[in-house]
Design a protein around this motif. Structure first.
Motif, mmCIF file in Angstrom:
data_model
loop_
_atom_site.group_PDB
_atom_site.id
_atom_site.type_symbol
_atom_site.label_atom_id
_atom_site.label_comp_id
_atom_site.label_asym_id
_atom_site.label_seq_id
_atom_site.Cartn_x
_atom_site.Cartn_y
_atom_site.Cartn_z
ATOM 1 N N TYR A 289 -9.744 -6.550 5.003
ATOM 2 C CA TYR A 289 -8.548 -6.029 4.337
ATOM 3 C C TYR A 289 -8.145 -6.837 3.122
ATOM 4 O O TYR A 289 -7.359 -6.386 2.314
ATOM 5 C CB TYR A 289 -7.378 -5.995 5.321
ATOM 6 C CG TYR A 289 -7.565 -4.956 6.386
ATOM 7 C CD1 TYR A 289 -7.427 -3.603 6.073
ATOM 8 C CD2 TYR A 289 -7.913 -5.301 7.686
ATOM 9 C CE1 TYR A 289 -7.616 -2.629 7.037
ATOM 10 C CE2 TYR A 289 -8.108 -4.336 8.650
ATOM 11 C CZ TYR A 289 -7.957 -3.003 8.323
ATOM 12 O OH TYR A 289 -8.137 -2.045 9.266
ATOM 13 N N ILE B 259 -1.778 2.475 7.231
ATOM 14 C CA ILE B 259 -2.780 1.749 6.448
ATOM 15 C C ILE B 259 -3.723 2.734 5.759
ATOM 16 O O ILE B 259 -4.094 2.571 4.594
ATOM 17 C CB ILE B 259 -3.550 0.758 7.354
ATOM 18 C CG1 ILE B 259 -2.617 -0.387 7.750
ATOM 19 C CG2 ILE B 259 -4.787 0.222 6.653
ATOM 20 C CD1 ILE B 259 -3.168 -1.303 8.822
ATOM 21 N N ILE B 290 -2.345 -7.130 4.736
ATOM 22 C CA ILE B 290 -2.775 -6.186 3.726
ATOM 23 C C ILE B 290 -1.858 -6.261 2.521
ATOM 24 O O ILE B 290 -0.836 -6.950 2.532
ATOM 25 C CB ILE B 290 -2.808 -4.753 4.290
ATOM 26 C CG1 ILE B 290 -1.435 -4.399 4.844
ATOM 27 C CG2 ILE B 290 -3.859 -4.631 5.361
ATOM 28 C CD1 ILE B 290 -1.366 -3.001 5.379
#
Lengths: 354, 354
Positions: A289, B259, B290
DNA sequence: CACTATTTCAAAACCGTTTTTATTGACGAC
DNA sequence: GTCGTCAATAAAAACGGTTTTGAAATAGTG
């Protein structure tokens, strides 16, 4: 008040089939010394009553519980270890195939872990243990060896006279160096871990071997040691990049260290994967990520769990533990933090000077 | 070959203390009808021999194993469910306090899960179950209710005549909408989950209630349904953003879906948190890593596990399951994927057209 | 001091299996 | 016929505890 028992026992089956309970037992355990006729009659009764032996009674007589144990380090209440959950899943799936179950406990310290193992052994709730996250000298393993209790370790320790499953750390780091050398790098740095850890020593050995194989002279200045944290990785990266002839690639002992290093590189205004290549190790999900996604080496925790469980079953069934020692390779997970060097070390130095 | 037994039994203790084994048992179980003198003598013998009762023998007579069971959905072999590992950790820690253990198994389908529960009940390996990831109509719960076997569910189902611990999904989504409405959003999209899942229905209800509370008309075009995967979330997000009047905020049924949506938004060249606000749900650790860190609602899986375990113990000990039903709120974890709308839906549409 | 209540513990029964030992009948051999 | 032999199964003995029963010792009472 005569509470009616709602569990069906072997006696019920025997009565329904009109035989002695010993006969039922022998049929169910395939002794093969009963006539086809009675066997059928018994199996039919079993079917009809939905009988299943009491594990406790069975265990009492046989001395086995068909249950494996694992004592996990207690999480901090925040985030549980992602490796462990996959590992557990692998174990459970392997056990499903052999009709065994897994007993899970946690321990919040080394001493507690030893105590829990001891309790489980003495109360005979499990037939064997899977030990994870081994240390160089592991008190849990001491205990189990001393008690002569079956177990399989995930990871070797100093003493290796037992069954274990481990990733070939040395080989992985050799391959990491081979990989970046093939991309064209010649100045390859190493961010290593504390040498009290067994795996850190193995990984360093792989790094050195890789250099040798690639015909690159080992430069001690390029080999550093850091704690297994992001900040420590960042600091070590800064140190190496400040050298007169800085590395164009960094091989890192863990993903966490690599992520720290990436932060430092970015902060210096360099492009990861172009100016400086970074390779991690662990295959942590988070690595996918971050930006750029981290190229790393990964061991499948799931496969490790499944294999360790199978090995433990073998050991419990009498296989010599020394015949159950397996070293498996880690696989390169190619993402985007690596690439051919865009600059020579000199050019890198210059661009940093600005 | 007379294999010497290395386990110490109650008989050994009785012999050493010079009493009958029944007396040893009564002392160890605190019947309080033994003289202080003999009690001391017995406890000393126990200590010296390191005696601990065999769980099997004990269970045979008492009918309890002091073990709780949980049947997990088998992972796909790729990444295990992070929620479950934290949940497990919570359970294990709670059990540690009460000297019980946890038996973990996996099942790869609904039918398999039912079969595994059945096997565990019949072989009497556990005293009760913790059931996770409940569905609207849950066959596992049907089985347990029918068998009259103790259990606690994490999540309600259509039928609620049993013990459960659940997060107030509806309330969380109402608050999510309230939150983005307070930031100034008026076009608020919802990426919902499959309606066979009970929680998906509850979350949708919260979303609708939130709109109502904010005085925003419910536009069915803004309410979509997707599977609980990143790719499905991405697709749903693209669909909503292609509308003539696209949403400036997306409330997502899970972090995973969020996400996926973030990936799609970025791919469309929009800035998350500025052009489009994204709110998740689950509080997964990965959400913090993230870019940008995901604002989400979090239930502590750890706390849920610990509480569910405690509730189950109560139920096993005779507490009426209906007295063990708990609804807890989820907390907003404010990170950076949300903010006031920088563009009106029309401006958003235009910038997408380019 | 006889008599009853109480305390303390030994002995036995039990839990539900597996395993060992005994019993029964059928069969073949002498 | 009588005597093993063998197969099939019944009966009994573990396994290691807990719980019930009951007897002996002690204490309490009139």
């Amino acid at each position: 008040m005569a509470r009616t028992k709602n569990t069906v026992t072997i006696d019920d089956v025997a009565r329904l089939a009109g035989v002695a309970k010993g006969t039922v037992s022998r049929v169910l355990n395939n002794y093969g010394d009963t006539s086809a006729k009675t066997r059928d009659r018994i199996l039919q009764a079993v079917e009809r009553l939905g009988y299943q032996p009491s594990s406790a009674a069975r265990k009492l007589k046989r001395g086995r519980v068909d249950t494996l144990g694992i004592v996990l380090p207690a999480g901090d209440g925040e985030h549980a270890d992602p490796f462990l959950s996959e590992f557990l899943d692998g174990i459970a799936q392997a056990l499903d195939l052999s009709d065994r179950d897994l007993l899970v406990t946690t321990a919040h310290s080394d001493e507690h872990a030893v105590a829990v193992h001891d309790r489980l052994i003495r109360s005979r709730k499990v037939d064997g243990f899977i030990v994870t996250r081994t240390q160089g000298d592991d008190p849990r393993i001491e205990l189990l060896l001393q008690r002569g209790f079956p177990f399989v370790a995930h990871g070797r320790t100093r003493n290796t006279g037992f069954a274990w499953y481990d990733v070939d750390n040395e080989r992985a780091f050799l391959e990491a160096v081979r990989h970046v050398a093939a991309l064209g790098h010649r100045r390859i740095g190493f961010l290593g871990g504390p040498t009290r850890m067994n795996f850190a020593i193995q990984r360093r050995a792989g790094y050195r071997k890789g250099l040798e194989e690639a015909g690159i002279a080992h430069d001690p200045a390029l080999e550093s040691t850091c704690e297994l944290s992001e900040s420590s990785g960042a600091e070590a990266a800064r140190t190496l990049l400040r050298l007169d002839e800085p590395p164009t690639a960094l091989v890192c002992v863990t993903d966490t260290v690599a992520i720290g290093a990436m932060g430092a590189i970015r902060a210096l205004g360099l492009a990861i994967g172009r100016d400086v290549t970074v390779i991690g190790y662990d295959g942590l999900p988070v690595g996918a990520y971050i930006d750029p996604p981290l190229t790393t080496f990964s061991q499948s925790a799931h496969a490790a769990g499944a294999r360790a469980a199978r090995m433990l079953i073998d050991v419990i069934e009498g296989v010599d533990p020394l015949e159950r020692q397996e070293l498996v390779p880690a696989d390169l997970v190619k993402r985007s933090s690596d690439g051919p060097p865009q600059k020579t070390p000199q050019e890198l130095k210059e661009s940093l000077a600005k």
